[in-house]
Design a protein around this motif. Structure first.
Motif, PDB file in Angstrom:
ATOM      1  N   VAL A  19      75.102 107.549  37.428  1.00 39.40           N
ATOM      2  CA  VAL A  19      75.211 107.160  36.018  1.00 39.40           C
ATOM      3  C   VAL A  19      75.517 108.382  35.159  1.00 39.40           C
ATOM      4  O   VAL A  19      76.393 108.361  34.277  1.00 39.40           O
ATOM      5  CB  VAL A  19      73.923 106.458  35.551  1.00 39.40           C
ATOM      6  CG1 VAL A  19      73.932 106.294  34.023  1.00 39.40           C
ATOM      7  CG2 VAL A  19      73.771 105.104  36.225  1.00 39.40           C
ATOM      8  N   GLU A  20      74.802 109.472  35.403  1.00 45.55           N
ATOM      9  CA  GLU A  20      75.026 110.703  34.642  1.00 45.55           C
ATOM     10  C   GLU A  20      76.448 111.220  34.831  1.00 45.55           C
ATOM     11  O   GLU A  20      77.068 111.732  33.896  1.00 45.55           O
ATOM     12  CB  GLU A  20      74.016 111.767  35.061  1.00 45.55           C
ATOM     13  CG  GLU A  20      72.587 111.489  34.629  1.00 45.55           C
ATOM     14  CD  GLU A  20      72.424 111.592  33.126  1.00 45.55           C
ATOM     15  OE1 GLU A  20      73.071 112.468  32.507  1.00 45.55           O
ATOM     16  OE2 GLU A  20      71.666 110.780  32.559  1.00 45.55           O
ATOM     17  N   ARG A  21      76.980 111.090  36.046  1.00 44.77           N
ATOM     18  CA  ARG A  21      78.338 111.575  36.330  1.00 44.77           C
ATOM     19  C   ARG A  21      79.412 110.627  35.826  1.00 44.77           C
ATOM     20  O   ARG A  21      80.594 111.000  35.758  1.00 44.77           O
ATOM     21  CB  ARG A  21      78.531 111.759  37.839  1.00 44.77           C
ATOM     22  CG  ARG A  21      77.688 112.831  38.484  1.00 44.77           C
ATOM     23  CD  ARG A  21      78.198 113.115  39.897  1.00 44.77           C
ATOM     24  NE  ARG A  21      78.233 111.912  40.720  1.00 44.77           N
ATOM     25  CZ  ARG A  21      77.237 111.505  41.502  1.00 44.77           C
ATOM     26  NH1 ARG A  21      76.102 112.212  41.540  1.00 44.77           N
ATOM     27  NH2 ARG A  21      77.346 110.415  42.229  1.00 44.77           N
ATOM     28  N   GLY A  22      79.047 109.392  35.565  1.00 44.42           N
ATOM     29  CA  GLY A  22      80.025 108.404  35.136  1.00 44.42           C
ATOM     30  C   GLY A  22      80.719 107.685  36.264  1.00 44.42           C
ATOM     31  O   GLY A  22      81.783 107.082  36.056  1.00 44.42           O
ATOM     32  N   ASP A  23      80.151 107.727  37.485  1.00 47.75           N
ATOM     33  CA  ASP A  23      80.787 107.034  38.615  1.00 47.75           C
ATOM     34  C   ASP A  23      79.796 106.119  39.334  1.00 47.75           C
ATOM     35  O   ASP A  23      79.824 105.983  40.551  1.00 47.75           O
ATOM     36  CB  ASP A  23      81.410 108.025  39.587  1.00 47.75           C
ATOM     37  CG  ASP A  23      80.395 108.987  40.204  1.00 47.75           C
ATOM     38  OD1 ASP A  23      79.213 108.942  39.820  1.00 47.75           O
ATOM     39  OD2 ASP A  23      80.798 109.794  41.071  1.00 47.75           O
ATOM     40  N   ALA A  24      78.920 105.489  38.576  1.00 48.07           N
ATOM     41  CA  ALA A  24      77.930 104.573  39.136  1.00 48.07           C
ATOM     42  C   ALA A  24      78.570 103.241  39.475  1.00 48.07           C
ATOM     43  O   ALA A  24      79.649 102.897  38.961  1.00 48.07           O
ATOM     44  CB  ALA A  24      76.789 104.361  38.144  1.00 48.07           C
ATOM     45  N   PRO A  25      77.928 102.450  40.352  1.00 45.23           N
ATOM     46  CA  PRO A  25      78.407 101.081  40.557  1.00 45.23           C
ATOM     47  C   PRO A  25      78.304 100.293  39.262  1.00 45.23           C
ATOM     48  O   PRO A  25      77.536 100.638  38.352  1.00 45.23           O
ATOM     49  CB  PRO A  25      77.449 100.536  41.625  1.00 45.23           C
ATOM     50  CG  PRO A  25      76.226 101.383  41.505  1.00 45.23           C
ATOM     51  CD  PRO A  25      76.703 102.736  41.108  1.00 45.23           C
ATOM     52  N   ALA A  26      79.090  99.230  39.170  1.00 40.08           N
ATOM     53  CA  ALA A  26      79.101  98.439  37.938  1.00 40.08           C
ATOM     54  C   ALA A  26      77.825  97.639  37.750  1.00 40.08           C
ATOM     55  O   ALA A  26      77.466  97.295  36.617  1.00 40.08           O
ATOM     56  CB  ALA A  26      80.317  97.513  37.928  1.00 40.08           C
ATOM     57  N   TRP A  27      77.134  97.302  38.841  1.00 36.36           N
ATOM     58  CA  TRP A  27      75.887  96.545  38.770  1.00 36.36           C
ATOM     59  C   TRP A  27      75.149  96.689  40.087  1.00 36.36           C
ATOM     60  O   TRP A  27      75.693  97.251  41.044  1.00 36.36           O
ATOM     61  CB  TRP A  27      76.143  95.069  38.436  1.00 36.36           C
ATOM     62  CG  TRP A  27      77.121  94.352  39.329  1.00 36.36           C
ATOM     63  CD1 TRP A  27      78.483  94.411  39.269  1.00 36.36           C
ATOM     64  CD2 TRP A  27      76.818  93.461  40.423  1.00 36.36           C
ATOM     65  NE1 TRP A  27      79.044  93.618  40.249  1.00 36.36           N
ATOM     66  CE2 TRP A  27      78.045  93.013  40.972  1.00 36.36           C
ATOM     67  CE3 TRP A  27      75.633  92.986  40.971  1.00 36.36           C
ATOM     68  CZ2 TRP A  27      78.114  92.134  42.042  1.00 36.36           C
ATOM     69  CZ3 TRP A  27      75.699  92.104  42.050  1.00 36.36           C
ATOM     70  CH2 TRP A  27      76.921  91.685  42.557  1.00 36.36           C
ATOM     71  N   ALA A  28      73.921  96.233  40.108  1.00 37.82           N
ATOM     72  CA  ALA A  28      73.096  96.367  41.312  1.00 37.82           C
ATOM     73  C   ALA A  28      72.345  95.072  41.562  1.00 37.82           C
ATOM     74  O   ALA A  28      71.972  94.358  40.624  1.00 37.82           O
ATOM     75  CB  ALA A  28      72.105  97.522  41.165  1.00 37.82           C
ATOM     76  N   GLU A  29      72.137  94.785  42.842  1.00 40.26           N
ATOM     77  CA  GLU A  29      71.383  93.592  43.232  1.00 40.26           C
ATOM     78  C   GLU A  29      70.100  94.007  43.945  1.00 40.26           C
ATOM     79  O   GLU A  29      70.093  94.950  44.731  1.00 40.26           O
ATOM     80  CB  GLU A  29      72.227  92.711  44.154  1.00 40.26           C
ATOM     81  CG  GLU A  29      71.575  91.381  44.489  1.00 40.26           C
ATOM     82  CD  GLU A  29      72.524  90.447  45.203  1.00 40.26           C
ATOM     83  OE1 GLU A  29      73.256  89.709  44.512  1.00 40.26           O
ATOM     84  OE2 GLU A  29      72.563  90.467  46.445  1.00 40.26           O
ATOM     85  N   ILE A  30      69.011  93.298  43.651  1.00 36.69           N
ATOM     86  CA  ILE A  30      67.734  93.547  44.318  1.00 36.69           C
ATOM     87  C   ILE A  30      67.211  92.248  44.909  1.00 36.69           C
ATOM     88  O   ILE A  30      67.592  91.156  44.490  1.00 36.69           O
ATOM     89  CB  ILE A  30      66.675  94.127  43.355  1.00 36.69           C
ATOM     90  CG1 ILE A  30      66.289  93.073  42.294  1.00 36.69           C
ATOM     91  CG2 ILE A  30      67.163  95.416  42.715  1.00 36.69           C
ATOM     92  CD1 ILE A  30      64.994  93.368  41.580  1.00 36.69           C
ATOM     93  N   HIS A  31      66.314  92.397  45.880  1.00 35.85           N
ATOM     94  CA  HIS A  31      65.507  91.281  46.337  1.00 35.85           C
ATOM     95  C   HIS A  31      64.236  91.284  45.485  1.00 35.85           C
ATOM     96  O   HIS A  31      63.406  92.202  45.610  1.00 35.85           O
ATOM     97  CB  HIS A  31      65.164  91.424  47.819  1.00 35.85           C
ATOM     98  CG  HIS A  31      66.352  91.378  48.723  1.00 35.85           C
ATOM     99  ND1 HIS A  31      67.274  90.349  48.679  1.00 35.85           N
ATOM    100  CD2 HIS A  31      66.783  92.234  49.688  1.00 35.85           C
ATOM    101  CE1 HIS A  31      68.214  90.567  49.576  1.00 35.85           C
ATOM    102  NE2 HIS A  31      67.949  91.703  50.195  1.00 35.85           N
ATOM    103  N   PRO A  32      64.058  90.329  44.602  1.00 34.19           N
ATOM    104  CA  PRO A  32      62.925  90.397  43.667  1.00 34.19           C
ATOM    105  C   PRO A  32      61.576  90.439  44.347  1.00 34.19           C
ATOM    106  O   PRO A  32      60.613  90.987  43.794  1.00 34.19           O
ATOM    107  CB  PRO A  32      63.092  89.135  42.808  1.00 34.19           C
ATOM    108  CG  PRO A  32      64.020  88.247  43.562  1.00 34.19           C
ATOM    109  CD  PRO A  32      64.905  89.144  44.350  1.00 34.19           C
TER     110      PRO A  32
END
Length: 288
Positions: A29-42
């Motif tokens: 995120v800081e570098r500007g190259d993070a994935p667009a979204w993330a999925e978790i197992h709640p």
């Protein structure tokens, strides 16, 4: 015919968020190259607090989340697990995910929870049950959900519906959408001796709110044959990428998740897979 309207997940690739990658995601995120979204197992975050929630809170401030539940047991004869549903509702209230999903399966018996997503028969009675339980979940959460097509190793002897028609009718009756797992189509088609291309082509893109791609293993079985195992433990196979390209060419861009749940690689390897998915989506956007 009604169609599912996808909430706010970006029409790009996401990754399954693993604890070993928490710092990597925030650094990206800081570098500007993070994935667009993330999925978790709640289910991994049903505890009240501690480090998992501190990390997830920080990441949720930066990325949209998709909650991919593995514990509602929508297909169980006794109905959806009420404790799981209440815990999921509380977590949704806490993090406001862009998407919530679970599986076309069951995993609870009268006194036991099983560590598998077990198949259901595609009968009229099962459809009535599933539509009722999906409606129950959606009413409690105050939102629509997605239901994922399963990976199958055997087929029931008798069914009233094909898998695709069953899922389409479930969407019409309940208002839910589909989580289209293309790897599951490959696994099921291999194990049942069916054509994955025609299986994929039968899905109506209007119902699809999210797509999964993943790797799987093919092993010798005990009867001299071969079986595909949905282990999410390797890179996405070229055949799965080809099926994704085929579906996106017909459907247009959709949120695509790269699943990698066992033998989890370094973050750079996972992001290379996500960038490959983004290239598929970008090509379709250019061609549109």
């Amino acid at each position: 015919m009604s169609s599912f309207r996808s909430p706010a997940l970006p029409l790009r690739s996401g990754i399954g968020l693993k604890p070993r990658h928490y710092p990597d995601v925030l650094a990206a995120v800081e570098r500007g190259d993070a994935p667009a979204w993330a999925e978790i197992h709640p289910q991994n975050y049903f505890g009240a607090g501690g480090p998992p929630h501190r990390w997830l809170t920080a990441i949720a401030e930066q990325l949209p989340l998709s909650f991919h539940s593995v514990g509602l047991s929508l297909g169980s004869a006794a109905g959806t697990d009420p404790d799981e549903l209440e815990a999921l509702a509380a977590l949704c209230a806490r993090y406001a995910p862009a998407m919530v999903s679970d599986h076309l399966s069951w995993s609870n018996g009268p006194e036991d929870k099983f560590p598998d997503l077990l198949p259901i028969p595609y009968t009229h009675a099962a459809l009535d049950h599933f539509a009722r339980e999906v409606g129950r979940v959606q009413d409690r959460l105050g939102r629509t959900m997605l239901v994922e097509n399963p990976s199958r190793y055997l087929a029931y002897a008798e069914s009233d519906w094909s898998e695709v028609d069953f899922l389409h009718e479930l969407c019409r009756r309940s208002g839910c959408g589909l989580l289209l797992d293309i790897n599951n189509i490959e696994v099921s088609a291999f194990n049942l001796g069916l054509d994955p291309v025609s299986w994929l082509d039968a899905f109506d893109p209007a119902f699809v709110g999210e797509i999964h791609v993943a790797g799987h293993a093919v092993k010798d079985d005990d009867m001299g044959g071969r079986i595909a195992i949905d282990d999410h433990g390797s890179a996405v196979r070229p055949s799965c990428w080809a099926l994704l390209e085929r579906f996106i060419a017909r459907a247009g861009p959709k949120p695509v998740l790269v699943e990698w749940d066992t033998d989890v690689p370094e973050f750079s390897v996972l992001m290379a897979e996500a960038r490959a998915a983004d290239r598929v989506l970008a090509r379709e956007a250019l061609d549109a």
